[in-house]
Design a protein around this motif. Structure first.
Motif, mmCIF file in Angstrom:
data_model
loop_
_atom_site.group_PDB
_atom_site.id
_atom_site.type_symbol
_atom_site.label_atom_id
_atom_site.label_comp_id
_atom_site.label_asym_id
_atom_site.label_seq_id
_atom_site.Cartn_x
_atom_site.Cartn_y
_atom_site.Cartn_z
ATOM 1 N N ASN A 74 0.928 -1.220 -0.102
ATOM 2 C CA ASN A 74 0.011 0.089 0.086
ATOM 3 C C ASN A 74 1.037 1.175 0.004
ATOM 4 O O ASN A 74 0.393 2.298 -0.444
ATOM 5 C CB ASN A 74 -0.966 -0.069 1.233
ATOM 6 C CG ASN A 74 -2.012 1.217 1.125
ATOM 7 O OD1 ASN A 74 -2.822 0.981 0.230
ATOM 8 N ND2 ASN A 74 -2.280 1.938 2.092
ATOM 9 N N TYR A 75 2.157 1.039 0.201
ATOM 10 C CA TYR A 75 2.905 2.392 0.365
ATOM 11 C C TYR A 75 4.408 1.997 -0.503
ATOM 12 O O TYR A 75 5.257 1.913 -0.041
ATOM 13 C CB TYR A 75 3.414 2.433 1.774
ATOM 14 C CG TYR A 75 2.172 2.676 2.780
ATOM 15 C CD1 TYR A 75 1.658 4.093 2.899
ATOM 16 C CD2 TYR A 75 1.744 1.624 3.560
ATOM 17 C CE1 TYR A 75 0.749 4.269 3.733
ATOM 18 C CE2 TYR A 75 0.470 2.029 4.221
ATOM 19 C CZ TYR A 75 0.346 3.185 4.566
ATOM 20 O OH TYR A 75 -0.966 3.505 5.255
ATOM 21 N N SER A 78 7.409 6.271 -4.561
ATOM 22 C CA SER A 78 6.584 7.120 -5.759
ATOM 23 C C SER A 78 7.139 7.063 -7.030
ATOM 24 O O SER A 78 8.419 6.929 -7.105
ATOM 25 C CB SER A 78 6.597 8.608 -4.985
ATOM 26 O OG SER A 78 8.139 9.107 -5.197
ATOM 27 N N ARG A 339 -1.905 3.896 -1.515
ATOM 28 C CA ARG A 339 -2.710 3.359 -2.704
ATOM 29 C C ARG A 339 -4.148 3.123 -2.253
ATOM 30 O O ARG A 339 -4.790 3.320 -3.289
ATOM 31 C CB ARG A 339 -2.128 1.982 -3.273
ATOM 32 C CG ARG A 339 -0.745 2.005 -3.886
ATOM 33 C CD ARG A 339 -0.355 0.729 -4.484
ATOM 34 N NE ARG A 339 0.646 0.827 -5.542
ATOM 35 C CZ ARG A 339 1.488 -0.519 -5.977
ATOM 36 N NH1 ARG A 339 1.115 -1.489 -5.267
ATOM 37 N NH2 ARG A 339 2.252 -0.347 -6.657
ATOM 38 N N LYS A 351 -6.512 7.450 0.532
ATOM 39 C CA LYS A 351 -6.293 7.106 -0.767
ATOM 40 C C LYS A 351 -5.398 8.320 -1.315
ATOM 41 O O LYS A 351 -6.014 9.504 -1.515
ATOM 42 C CB LYS A 351 -6.825 6.660 -1.871
ATOM 43 C CG LYS A 351 -6.191 6.080 -3.165
ATOM 44 C CD LYS A 351 -7.361 5.506 -4.035
ATOM 45 C CE LYS A 351 -6.731 5.229 -5.772
ATOM 46 N NZ LYS A 351 -7.655 4.638 -6.395
ATOM 47 N N SER A 352 -4.042 8.090 -1.985
ATOM 48 C CA SER A 352 -3.217 9.294 -2.475
ATOM 49 C C SER A 352 -2.731 10.197 -1.391
ATOM 50 O O SER A 352 -2.120 11.011 -1.669
ATOM 51 C CB SER A 352 -4.141 9.977 -3.526
ATOM 52 O OG SER A 352 -4.670 9.277 -4.412
#
Length: 451
Positions: A74-75, A78, A339, A351-352
């Motif tokens: 989930n992380y 970038s 994510r 999210k984001s």
């Protein structure tokens, strides 16, 4: 500007005590990424805010464990981070994701086994000896030891990667790396917040010419090695060339081999040089600690350097290096973009959202360390909580070369301190500034007197 620390405390980054506007944050990150960290981050488990975009800084070890281990997917790193590094190191182990990362990791892991790392220790001792000879030749005058540590660590990484191969132009690669880090590595606030690639980054210029030259030199060295059998102790190129993924049997192609070798060179020599530079600064700052390192090393040495076999017998030297990595972690901040929705420290992550681990603040957090800004090697009599100390990251993506880097740093630091007394040059304190890594801006100016 360097923050004037209290007496008995080494230099530190002046952290933010009041909210910053977007413009002020942009200006601050261009000069020093760490200067946007709020001072409260050294006293809280988590700090959140909005600077054009929602962000969270996480200093709680349990929440960090969730990010780096339990909910790793989930992380991800970038796209900005990947695009920043990809021109130099391709889709290599450092920036690859998913299955492409996993097979490379499985293939490369045996390269850094304890046995292979120990086999490369004589290269580290030999580089330390050359450094001792250079320092002795200079004489007891003020010298920027950041430059010397960059030289000695590049000696190590080029020799253990290419075994002094004559087809490998170490000076050319060295210059290309320096140009790339100093220019392409200028992280902006937009990078930290995970802004899209199309958002302009002021002041960034990719030195494609130098990077392409570096790749060409590595390609030639790899091609030349393929035409002759390995000789003596296998180096990193030999080990990676014969390495296979134990699950699929896949081997690295020449371009994959090149990108991973360049990853080890770019990451390996820069971070270890910084660790050694900060360690020397701290030992010049604390002469009693320096005397303890010297006595420990001299009790083992038969010549002018320590060996790989000595590393395990140098516990105080290791504590000094651990403390230097705590106070001045080479990667002082890492940034991720969530994510999907999650929860950290009981706080909603959307999210984001940008989720930042400010490793510099984590390592100086009052909830985790006593007198966190002080240089106290003996604090390492007890290890901190697992995810409270992240000089090499953690979880599945922990730095693959951590044991190599620690062995190299211990051998070089103990050997240098055994032969010289290092004293600080008055009025020349370094300034901790993070561009791509946490560097001593202005250099580490010391005098080295033979002992």
């Amino acid at each position: 500007m360097t923050q004037m620390p209290p007496p008995g405390v080494p230099v530190q980054v002046p952290l933010v005590t009041e909210p910053m506007s977007l413009w002020a944050s942009l200006q601050a990150t261009r000069r020093n990424v760490l200067s946007i960290i709020p001072e409260i981050a050294t006293k809280q488990p988590m700090v959140s805010g909005k600077t054009g975009k929602r962000w969270h800084m996480v200093m709680d070890p349990g929440a960090i464990r969730r990010m780096l281990l339990e909910n790793l997917d989930n992380y991800p790193k970038s796209l900005v981070t990947k695009n920043l590094l990809k021109p130099a190191i391709g889709d290599s182990l450092f920036i690859a994701e998913g299955a492409h990362w996993r097979w490379q990791r499985r293939t490369a892991a045996p390269v850094f086994s304890h046995r292979n790392v120990m086999n490369l220790a004589p290269v580290m001792s030999a580089a330390a000896q050359r450094s001792i000879d250079r320092i002795r030749q200079i004489g007891p005058r003020a010298v920027n030891f950041l430059d010397e540590m960059v030289s000695v660590t590049f000696d190590v990484i080029s020799d253990v990667t290419f075994s002094g191969d004559s087809t490998f132009d170490r000076d050319g690669v060295h210059k290309a790396i320096d140009a790339y880090i100093s220019e392409a590595g200028k992280v902006s606030l937009f990078d930290i917040l995970g802004a899209p690639d199309w958002v302009p980054r002021p002041g960034r210029a990719f030195h494609a010419g130098g990077v392409n030259q570096m790749k060409d030199m590595a390609d030639r060295a790899i091609a030349a090695r393929a035409d002759r059998p390995a000789e003596g102790v296998p180096d990193l190129m030999d080990l990676l060339q014969v390495g296979k993924d134990p699950e699929t049997g896949r081997s690295m192609s020449p371009s994959e081999l090149r990108d991973n070798l360049l990853t080890f060179i770019v990451a390996g020599h820069e971070t270890t040089a910084l660790t050694l530079s900060w360690s020397l600064y701290l030992l010049a700052f604390d002469q009693e600690a320096q005397d303890r390192v010297r006595a420990e090393a001299r009790a083992l040495m038969t010549g002018e350097t320590v060996s790989g076999d000595d590393v395990a017998k140098l516990p105080f030297t290791r504590k000094v290096i651990d403390e230097a990595l705590r106070l001045y972690p080479p990667a002082g901040m890492v940034s991720r973009t969530a994510r999907a929705a999650d929860e950290l420290c009981g706080r909603e992550i959307r999210k984001s959202d940008t989720v930042i681990i400010p490793i510099y603040a984590l390592h100086r957090n009052h909830l985790l360390y006593d007198s966190p800004h002080a240089f106290r090697p003996d604090r390492w009599e007890q290890k901190p909580e697992r995810y409270a100390y992240l000089p090499f990251g953690d979880g599945p993506r922990i730095c693959i070369g951590a044991s190599f880097a620690l062995q190299e740093a211990i051998i070089i630091l103990a050997s240098l301190v055994a032969n010289f007394r290092f004293t600080a040059v008055k009025g020349r304190d370094p300034e901790p500034v993070m561009i791509l890594t946490l560097r001593p801006n202005g250099g580490v100016w010391l005098e080295a007197e033979p002992v």
